[in-house]
Design an enzyme around this catalytic site. Structure first.
Site, short mmCIF file in Angstrom:
data_model
loop_
_atom_site.label_atom_id
_atom_site.label_comp_id
_atom_site.label_asym_id
_atom_site.label_seq_id
_atom_site.Cartn_x
_atom_site.Cartn_y
_atom_site.Cartn_z
N ASP A 133 0.68 -1.33 0.06
CA ASP A 133 -0.01 0.04 -0.15
C ASP A 133 0.81 1.32 -0.04
O ASP A 133 0.33 2.31 0.77
CB ASP A 133 -1.22 0.08 1.25
CG ASP A 133 -1.83 -1.20 1.27
OD1 ASP A 133 -1.95 -2.07 0.15
OD2 ASP A 133 -2.65 -1.39 2.10
N LYS A 173 -6.68 -4.83 -2.94
CA LYS A 173 -7.45 -5.51 -2.04
C LYS A 173 -8.28 -4.49 -1.38
O LYS A 173 -8.05 -3.50 -0.97
CB LYS A 173 -6.21 -6.03 -0.90
CG LYS A 173 -5.41 -4.84 -0.37
CD LYS A 173 -4.29 -5.23 0.43
CE LYS A 173 -3.63 -4.38 1.12
NZ LYS A 173 -4.28 -3.43 2.10
N LYS A 214 -7.52 -5.03 5.03
CA LYS A 214 -6.11 -4.53 5.48
C LYS A 214 -5.12 -5.63 5.20
O LYS A 214 -3.99 -5.18 4.46
CB LYS A 214 -6.26 -4.53 6.79
CG LYS A 214 -7.31 -3.09 7.33
CD LYS A 214 -6.94 -1.83 6.74
CE LYS A 214 -7.92 -0.81 7.16
NZ LYS A 214 -7.98 0.44 6.44
N CYS A 233 -1.84 -2.46 7.80
CA CYS A 233 -2.00 -3.40 6.59
C CYS A 233 -0.73 -4.33 6.69
O CYS A 233 -1.00 -5.37 6.28
CB CYS A 233 -2.09 -2.49 5.45
SG CYS A 233 -3.83 -1.88 5.43
N1 TIU Z 1 -2.64 0.30 4.41
C1 TIU Z 1 -2.89 0.64 5.75
O1 TIU Z 1 -2.30 0.32 6.70
N2 TIU Z 1 -4.08 0.90 5.75
C2 TIU Z 1 -4.94 1.92 6.67
O2 TIU Z 1 -5.93 2.31 6.66
N3 TIU Z 1 -3.87 2.10 7.70
C3 TIU Z 1 -3.87 2.75 8.84
O3 TIU Z 1 -3.01 2.91 9.51
N4 TIU Z 1 -5.05 3.91 8.83
#
Ligand code: TIU
Length: 231
Positions: free
Chosen positions: A31, A136, A139, A169
């Site tokens: 991500d 995806k 998470k 994530c």
């Molecule tokens: N990719 C990921 O970690 N998504 C989140 O929403 N992370 C947060 O820390 N908010």
């Protein structure tokens, strides 16, 4: 294109040094999207200061280059949703602030929607041909995706997992990978959190108890074993 070596390499790690075979290893970058790392995306909508995440970008770029050089499989993930929101749990939507929900329009397009500018990778970490992208909705990168199929088709058994955010994530994916029997190695400096204390505790949680979820290491330790072999 370099063929990854079938000879094992050993990297310094916690709770102890660990071997991996480049040919059966994949780097999974979680991500590294504009929505998390730039202003006005999903991370900011949740009330976070996104600049805190940027420390992991340079180490990620260096690790990605070394992995590509070694011929190791590279996979990139993105968190995001269909434009009609059919794949967003109402529970997830309910925890977004009003006016800044998933699907609402922000400066980088609709927040966390596939195809929008904010959903794309940051420019430093774009994909190259042949690298799989996993889109995806959750998470964890295994939840409602074909990641496990892609990995098993290539007989991948070790996953080097990094990206953002460490305790969300990245951690969800590490836990899912561990339960599926993969060897997990996490280079801590290639991960980032909006909360420095969560970052360090999340890394400790991985290697505690004899490596309850896997191993933690650094990008420099991994790069040095990869380059030593290439030389
Ligand atoms: N990719 C990921 O970690 N998504 C989140 O929403 N992370 C947060 O820390 N908010």
């Amino acid at each position: 294109m370099t063929l990854a070596s079938t000879l094992p390499l050993t990297v310094k790690a916690d709770p102890g040094d660990i071997s991996f075979v480049p040919a059966t290893t994949a780097l999974i970058i979680i991500d590294m999207q504009r929505d998390f790392l730039e202003e006005d995306g999903f991370g900011a909508a949740l009330g976070n200061q996104v600049s805190v995440l940027r420390d992991c970008v340079v180490p990620c770029v260096a690790l990605l280059a070394a992995m590509r050089e070694a011929g190791i499989t590279v996979i990139h993930t993105r968190e995001g949703h269909r434009s009609d929101l059919q794949d967003v749990h109402p529970e997830k939507l309910a925890r977004c602030p009003p006016g800044k929900k998933i699907g609402d329009t922000g400066p980088m397009g609709r927040i966390l929607i596939r195809g929008e500018a904010g959903h794309d990778f940051i420019p430093e970490l774009l994909t190259v041909a042949g690298e799989v992208i996993i889109d995806k909705p959750g998470k964890g990168a295994f939840y409602s995706t074909d990641l496990d199929l892609v990995l098993r088709r290539q007989a991948i058994t070790t996953l080097v997992i990094c990206g953002v955010t460490t305790e969300v994530c990245v951690h969800s994916t590490v836990r899912e990978a561990n339960d599926r029997g993969y060897r997990v190695i996490v280079p801590g400096d290639c991960c980032g959190s909006y909360f420095p204390e969560f970052h360090s505790m999340a890394l400790k949680m991985i290697s505690a108890q004899g490596g309850i979820f896997g191993y933690t290491t650094s990008s420099s330790a991994l790069i040095s074993v990869l380059q030593h072999t290439a030389a």
